[in-house]
Scaffold this active site. Structure first.
Site, PDB file in Angstrom:
ATOM      1  CB  THR A  46      -4.424  -1.682  -1.206  1.00 34.90           C
ATOM      2  OG1 THR A  46      -4.934  -1.871  -2.524  1.00 34.90           O
ATOM      3  CG2 THR A  46      -3.073  -0.991  -1.275  1.00 34.90           C
ATOM      4  CG  HIS A  47      -3.047  -8.470  -2.632  1.00 35.15           C
ATOM      5  ND1 HIS A  47      -1.691  -8.663  -2.461  1.00 35.15           N
ATOM      6  CD2 HIS A  47      -3.478  -9.467  -3.446  1.00 35.15           C
ATOM      7  CE1 HIS A  47      -1.326  -9.746  -3.136  1.00 35.15           C
ATOM      8  NE2 HIS A  47      -2.378 -10.254  -3.737  1.00 35.15           N
TER       9      HIS A  47
END
Ligand code: GAR
Length: 198
Positions: free
Chosen positions: A106-107
């Site tokens: 996740t970014h």
């Protein structure tokens, strides 16, 4: 049968917390690994009775050894999926090859814009009006793997990095839990850059 999840963290671990708090019909978190012994997220796992490990790069001879030690540490828990939830290091070839298309990241930006360690700061500095978060499969690049899901967030004129990141993280946690749940329940097919979850 529930999928086995190993979660990699470096910091506060609120995404890990969201994964542990969600109804876990599709998966169970079987282990948590940090690259920093002081990562606050470790305590969150311990509080749930989930086994933890710390694999510190500076304790290894070089990056290749760290990569192998990390791959072994993850493999010990025989995960179906590995989730990088705020893990601030680029994974090496032993980990990537060990879990092909089985690693999720996740970014806090809308990839392919603003990859790397400072996605929120870089988006603010650029002056974008909309940013967001991305959940994607991990390949050997820096935040370059096929995209699973994204959520857009408007930037307020008086946002700083902390306020914007906090707002992003509220949506990011929801997105991550939803995507991980869907992947664990249904799996996915990767064709080029496209991922389909049946
Ligand atoms: C999250 O916003 C995650 O996207 C980001 O770190 C934060 C971790 O928060 N990761 C990256 O920037 C990776 N490039 P958390 O420790 O509270 O889950």
């Amino acid at each position: 049968m529930r999928s086995r999840l190993v979660v990699l963290i470096s910091g506060g671990g609120t995404n890990l917390q969201a994964l542990m708090d969600a109804p876990q019909d599709a998966y169970e978190v079987v282990g948590v690994i940090s690259d920093r012994s002081e990562a606050a997220g470790i305590a969150r796992a311990v509080a749930r009775g989930i086994p933890t490990d710390v694999v510190i790069p500076s304790a290894c001879a070089d990056r290749a050894e760290w990569d192998r030690v990390l791959a072994d540490a993850i493999g010990r828990w025989t995960p179906d999926w590995v989730v990088c939830a705020g893990f601030m290091r680029v994974l090496g070839p032993a980990v990537i090859a060990g879990f092909p298309w089985r690693i999720i990241n996740t970014h806090p930006a809308l990839l392919p814009a603003f990859p790397g360690a400072h996605g929120v700061r870089d988006a603010l500095d650029y002056g974008v009006r909309v940013t967001g978060c991305t959940v994607h499969l991990v390949d050997s690049g820096v935040d370059t793997g096929p995209i699973l899901a994204q959520h857009a967030i408007a930037v307020d004129p008086d946002d700083d990095e902390a306020t914007l990141h906090e707002r992003i993280k509220v949506e990011e946690r929801r997105l991550l839990v939803n995507v991980v749940t869907a992947l664990c329940a249904q799996g996915c097919t990767v064709t080029g850059r496209k991922v389909s979850i049946p």
